[in-house]
Each structure stands twice: as C-alpha cells, then as structure tokens.
Scaffold this active site. Structure first.
Site, PDB file in Angstrom:
ATOM      1  N   ASP A   8       0.734  -1.247   0.111  1.00 58.18           N
ATOM      2  CA  ASP A   8       0.139   0.123   0.102  1.00 58.18           C
ATOM      3  C   ASP A   8       1.043   1.265  -0.041  1.00 58.18           C
ATOM      4  O   ASP A   8       2.137   1.117   0.294  1.00 58.18           O
ATOM      5  CB  ASP A   8      -0.867  -0.012   1.315  1.00 58.18           C
ATOM      6  CG  ASP A   8      -1.706   1.338   1.493  1.00 58.18           C
ATOM      7  OD1 ASP A   8      -2.301   1.605   0.656  1.00 58.18           O
ATOM      8  OD2 ASP A   8      -1.809   1.846   2.450  1.00 58.18           O
ATOM      9  N   ASP A  10       0.006   5.303   0.866  1.00 61.65           N
ATOM     10  CA  ASP A  10      -0.214   5.903   2.040  1.00 61.65           C
ATOM     11  C   ASP A  10       0.063   5.303   3.418  1.00 61.65           C
ATOM     12  O   ASP A  10      -1.038   4.576   3.768  1.00 61.65           O
ATOM     13  CB  ASP A  10      -1.678   6.620   1.942  1.00 61.65           C
ATOM     14  CG  ASP A  10      -1.864   7.270   0.686  1.00 61.65           C
ATOM     15  OD1 ASP A  10      -0.894   8.160   0.182  1.00 61.65           O
ATOM     16  OD2 ASP A  10      -2.887   7.369  -0.151  1.00 61.65           O
ATOM     17  N   ARG A  48     -11.820   8.042  -2.023  1.00 60.94           N
ATOM     18  CA  ARG A  48     -12.116   9.507  -1.715  1.00 60.94           C
ATOM     19  C   ARG A  48     -13.746   9.851  -1.626  1.00 60.94           C
ATOM     20  O   ARG A  48     -13.992  10.358  -0.721  1.00 60.94           O
ATOM     21  CB  ARG A  48     -11.576  10.461  -3.008  1.00 60.94           C
ATOM     22  CG  ARG A  48     -11.696  11.933  -2.481  1.00 60.94           C
ATOM     23  CD  ARG A  48     -11.123  12.805  -3.697  1.00 60.94           C
ATOM     24  NE  ARG A  48      -9.802  12.196  -4.414  1.00 60.94           N
ATOM     25  CZ  ARG A  48      -9.422  12.677  -5.525  1.00 60.94           C
ATOM     26  NH1 ARG A  48     -10.043  13.450  -6.392  1.00 60.94           N
ATOM     27  NH2 ARG A  48      -8.473  12.123  -5.789  1.00 60.94           N
ATOM     28  N   SER A 115      -5.578   5.390  -3.938  1.00 56.39           N
ATOM     29  CA  SER A 115      -5.569   6.835  -4.118  1.00 56.39           C
ATOM     30  C   SER A 115      -5.434   7.316  -5.695  1.00 56.39           C
ATOM     31  O   SER A 115      -4.469   6.528  -6.342  1.00 56.39           O
ATOM     32  CB  SER A 115      -4.308   7.535  -3.385  1.00 56.39           C
ATOM     33  OG  SER A 115      -3.817   8.978  -3.964  1.00 56.39           O
ATOM     34  N   ASP A 169      -1.596  -0.586   6.226  1.00 51.74           N
ATOM     35  CA  ASP A 169      -1.704   0.255   7.401  1.00 51.74           C
ATOM     36  C   ASP A 169      -3.315   0.525   7.789  1.00 51.74           C
ATOM     37  O   ASP A 169      -3.531   1.002   8.816  1.00 51.74           O
ATOM     38  CB  ASP A 169      -1.052   1.615   7.565  1.00 51.74           C
ATOM     39  CG  ASP A 169      -1.692   2.489   6.651  1.00 51.74           C
ATOM     40  OD1 ASP A 169      -2.040   2.124   5.336  1.00 51.74           O
ATOM     41  OD2 ASP A 169      -1.900   3.779   6.941  1.00 51.74           O
TER      42      ASP A 169
HETATM   43  C1  BG6 Z   1      -5.794   5.712   0.437  1.00 49.41           C
HETATM   44  C2  BG6 Z   1      -5.882   6.519   1.469  1.00 49.41           C
HETATM   45  O1  BG6 Z   1      -4.433   5.287   0.141  1.00 49.41           O
HETATM   46  O2  BG6 Z   1      -6.256   6.592  -0.862  1.00 49.41           O
HETATM   47  C3  BG6 Z   1      -7.239   7.195   1.684  1.00 49.41           C
HETATM   48  O3  BG6 Z   1      -5.594   5.459   2.742  1.00 49.41           O
HETATM   49  C4  BG6 Z   1      -7.533   8.059   0.707  1.00 49.41           C
HETATM   50  O4  BG6 Z   1      -7.246   7.919   2.788  1.00 49.41           O
HETATM   51  C5  BG6 Z   1      -7.621   7.252  -0.785  1.00 49.41           C
HETATM   52  O5  BG6 Z   1      -8.792   8.524   0.877  1.00 49.41           O
HETATM   53  C6  BG6 Z   1      -8.184   7.916  -1.814  1.00 49.41           C
HETATM   54  O6  BG6 Z   1      -7.139   8.813  -2.134  1.00 49.41           O
HETATM   55  P1  BG6 Z   1      -7.087   9.984  -3.269  1.00 49.41           P
HETATM   56  O7  BG6 Z   1      -5.702  10.478  -3.264  1.00 49.41           O
HETATM   57  O8  BG6 Z   1      -7.538   9.463  -4.629  1.00 49.41           O
HETATM   58  O9  BG6 Z   1      -7.959  11.069  -2.637  1.00 49.41           O
HETATM   59 MG    MG Z   2      -2.636   3.344   3.544  1.00 49.56          MG
END
Ligand code: BG6
Ligand code: MG
Length: 214
Positions: A8, A10, A48, A115, A169
C-alpha cells in the site's frame, strides 16, 4: 511460498496518510465539527468519495451529489498542497532498502493504492520505477476492503494470490488482503490490525527472513 510483496502507499511507504487526515480534518472543521484520529481510522484505505460519505455521516450532514463533488475537490486540493511540498527524503527510512532486498531475492514487488494521486506521490519520491506492477485508485471500481485492487495487482505481477504478501496500515486494507486470499503484514498498531498475519510498527521493521515463515 511468498513470491510477491504488494505495498500500500499512504502510511506504508510514506506518511501521506497524515496529509489525508489533515485535509479531511480541515473539511470537517469548515463544516462545523471535529474529526478525531480515531474517526480517521475508518477513512484509511477507502476511496475519496467513500471517505467523504463517512466524514459527512460523522458530522450528521447530508449533501447533494454536486455538493459532494465540490467538497471532495476541496479536500483533494488541500491534500495536494501538502504533496506539492513533499521531498523525496520523506519516504519512510529503510523502505527503499527493503524493496531492493526483496528484488535481489527474486521476489516481485507491486504497489496497490486506492489513491488517485498515487502516481504523483511515487514520482515525487523517485520510486516510480521500482515496481513490477502498479494499481491505483483510477484503475479499480471497488475500494478496499473489497479485494479487487490486490487481485488485479497479483494478476499484473503474474503471481497467484496465495503467494502474495501485502503490507497495509489500514483495517480496510488488511481485510481486502485477507479477502484476496493473501498473507498480510500490518503496519501500525497490533490492536487496530489484529487480523493481519504479523504486525510491525514500521514497514522497514519487517525482516526478509520472515518470508519463509508466513
Ligand atoms: C488511500 C488512503 O490510500 O487513498 C485514503 O488511505 C484515501 O485515506 C484514498 O482516501 C483515496 O485517495 P485520493 O488521493 O484518491 O483522494
Ligand atoms: Mg494506507
């Protein structure tokens, strides 16, 4: 036998999980309520728009689809303000070394992040060429805890799920890895991530010799 490690992003390779938290907290504050670190655990690993739904629910707020889009864009802009100032040195200590060690052992390395900003972040960290496969939030329909992201990464790596080890995490991420039939190392608190096969405080605490035991 573990033949691939899937990371992963973030909160596992870099502390962008904190930037997500600060941006959601700012949005909650603007909407008139507080978002605690405990609330934030529910947002980790989740897309998101799903995160926004959880935030709005915590604040007891209803919004139209258009309003939700405006709010999500605001949060993403604040998140990107942090990302724009990010330095390559922000990668967690020992992570590059761990990836290098895995590759030297012939273990494939993948990235699986919910993300949509994942590619920008790994480019800023200078690790975009380290992965044998990358799957991000733009490539999936179902967000963690659904196993889609990990199954797609395994497919791209050409390794069966049973031979994949995920580093996560987020509680939602651990569940997704287990649902995919993979082994999972939780990164963080054993209380939160008790469903993982093993928990380490920091990603680089994982010892490559553990691979044979999992
Ligand atoms: C994940 C995070 O990796 O990505 C989340 O743990 C986040 O907190 C998600 O909401 C989506 O991210 P993004 O950058 O597309 O808004
Ligand atoms: Mg994460």
């Amino acid at each position: 036998m573990i033949r691939a490690c899937i990371f992963d992003l973030d909160g596992v390779l870099v502390d962008t999980a904190h930037y997500h938290f600060l941006a959601w907290k700012r949005l909650a504050n603007e909407l008139g309520f507080e978002l605690t670190p405990a609330d934030n655990e529910q947002l980790k690993g989740v897309s998101r728009m799903q995160s926004l739904d959880i935030v709005l629910q915590l604040g007891g707020i209803t919004a139209t689809e258009h309003e939700k889009e405006v709010l999500a864009n605001k949060k993403n802009a604040w998140f990107n303000d942090f990302v724009d100032r990010m330095m390559p040195e922000e990668i967690f200590p020992g992570v590059k070394q761990l990836i290098r060690e895995l590759k030297a052992k012939g273990v494939k390395v993948g990235l699986a992040s919910s993300s949509k900003n994942a590619k920008t972040v790994i480019q800023l960290l200078g690790i975009q060429n380290e992965f044998d496969a990358i799957v991000d939030g733009t490539m999936i329909v179902n967000s963690k805890p659904h196993p889609e992201i990990f199954l797609l990464t395994a497919e791209k790596l050409g390794i069966v799920p049973e031979e994949c080890l995920v580093f996560e995490d987020a509680e939602a991420g651990v569940e997704a890895a287990l649902a995919a039939g993979m082994k999972c190392v939780g990164v963080g608190s054993p209380l939160q991530l008790n469903r993982a096969h093993e928990v380490v405080a920091k990603t680089a605490d994982f010892k490559i010799t553990e691979l044979a035991k999992l």
